[in-house]
Design a protein around this motif. Sequence first.
Motif, PDB file in Angstrom:
ATOM      1  N   MET A   1       0.857  -1.170   0.000  1.00 61.26           N
ATOM      2  CA  MET A   1       0.000   0.000   0.000  1.00 61.26           C
ATOM      3  C   MET A   1       0.905   1.234   0.000  1.00 61.26           C
ATOM      4  SD  MET A   1      -3.063   0.870   2.591  1.00 61.26           S
ATOM      5  CE  MET A   1      -4.496   1.273   1.671  1.00 61.26           C
ATOM      6  N   TYR A   2       0.604   2.135  -0.916  1.00 60.45           N
ATOM      7  CA  TYR A   2       1.382   3.355  -1.027  1.00 60.45           C
ATOM      8  C   TYR A   2       0.679   4.499  -0.295  1.00 60.45           C
ATOM      9  CZ  TYR A   2       3.712   0.808  -4.763  1.00 60.45           C
ATOM     10  OH  TYR A   2       4.390  -0.127  -5.484  1.00 60.45           O
ATOM     11  N   PHE A   3       1.476   5.339   0.338  1.00 56.05           N
ATOM     12  CA  PHE A   3       0.938   6.505   1.024  1.00 56.05           C
ATOM     13  C   PHE A   3       1.379   7.806   0.363  1.00 56.05           C
ATOM     14  CE2 PHE A   3       0.623   3.182   4.122  1.00 56.05           C
ATOM     15  CZ  PHE A   3      -0.611   3.406   4.703  1.00 56.05           C
ATOM     16  N   PHE A  24      -9.407  -3.305  -1.850  1.00 53.43           N
ATOM     17  CA  PHE A  24     -10.136  -3.439  -0.584  1.00 53.43           C
ATOM     18  C   PHE A  24      -9.449  -2.635   0.521  1.00 53.43           C
ATOM     19  CE2 PHE A  24     -10.164  -5.867   3.445  1.00 53.43           C
ATOM     20  CZ  PHE A  24     -11.457  -5.593   3.838  1.00 53.43           C
ATOM     21  N   TYR A  25      -8.126  -2.776   0.660  1.00 53.89           N
ATOM     22  CA  TYR A  25      -7.397  -2.060   1.710  1.00 53.89           C
ATOM     23  C   TYR A  25      -7.488  -0.542   1.525  1.00 53.89           C
ATOM     24  CZ  TYR A  25      -5.315  -6.488   3.184  1.00 53.89           C
ATOM     25  OH  TYR A  25      -5.127  -7.764   3.645  1.00 53.89           O
ATOM     26  N   MET A  30      -9.756   4.548   3.330  1.00 50.20           N
ATOM     27  CA  MET A  30     -10.396   5.792   2.936  1.00 50.20           C
ATOM     28  C   MET A  30     -11.724   5.980   3.687  1.00 50.20           C
ATOM     29  SD  MET A  30     -11.501   7.046  -0.859  1.00 50.20           S
ATOM     30  CE  MET A  30     -12.911   5.952  -0.910  1.00 50.20           C
ATOM     31  N   LEU A  31     -12.518   4.925   3.807  1.00 56.91           N
ATOM     32  CA  LEU A  31     -13.802   5.027   4.509  1.00 56.91           C
ATOM     33  C   LEU A  31     -13.619   5.328   5.993  1.00 56.91           C
ATOM     34  CD1 LEU A  31     -15.793   2.139   2.802  1.00 56.91           C
ATOM     35  CD2 LEU A  31     -16.133   4.600   2.498  1.00 56.91           C
ATOM     36  N   VAL A  32     -12.620   4.720   6.606  1.00 59.10           N
ATOM     37  CA  VAL A  32     -12.336   5.005   8.022  1.00 59.10           C
ATOM     38  C   VAL A  32     -11.944   6.466   8.189  1.00 59.10           C
ATOM     39  CG1 VAL A  32     -10.701   4.551   9.906  1.00 59.10           C
ATOM     40  CG2 VAL A  32     -11.802   2.646   8.729  1.00 59.10           C
TER      41      VAL A  32
END
Length: 160
Positions: A1-3, A24-25, A30-32
């Motif tokens: 996962m890239y930030f 999914f991740y 994003m939703l959190v």
Amino acid sequence: MYFWNIDALKRDFLQERFSQTQAFYYLVLMLVLFTLPIGVLGDNTTVWDKASLWAELALVVFGTTAAYKSNGGRDGRQFLERYVALSWVLFIRLLPLVILLGIIASIFREIFIGDAGYSFTGYDFAAVVLIGFFYYWRLSHHMGDLSQENFSGVQLGAEN
């Protein structure tokens, strides 16, 4: 996962190395992050304000996880596309229920609590949890329908 490294992320897309699990991740994170401001911007004056934040976070994480698994998990197809599109239509279809439960919660608040002003009550909390649970349950159901090989609930080629 890239930030931060967007070029590496674009490279993964171009080389078709971006998986359903990665989608999914990114979606859950994003939703959190979209849900967290509810607790920060809200009054947080009642226990129901705090409970609502934690319930919303739990519903987002567990509901999205259930939808991901219903879509076939890592072997699923088009998770993000399905999640977004089905979420929109499901939201529109549930909007009358949301309005109705909001009215019912307001009536109960007025009858049993009286003038609560704008403070969040247990009735509001119950309505939010009920709507969230129902929403993710239906979303998971529809995602599961799409992941079945012989789904017969939709006629292919029919315009709706």
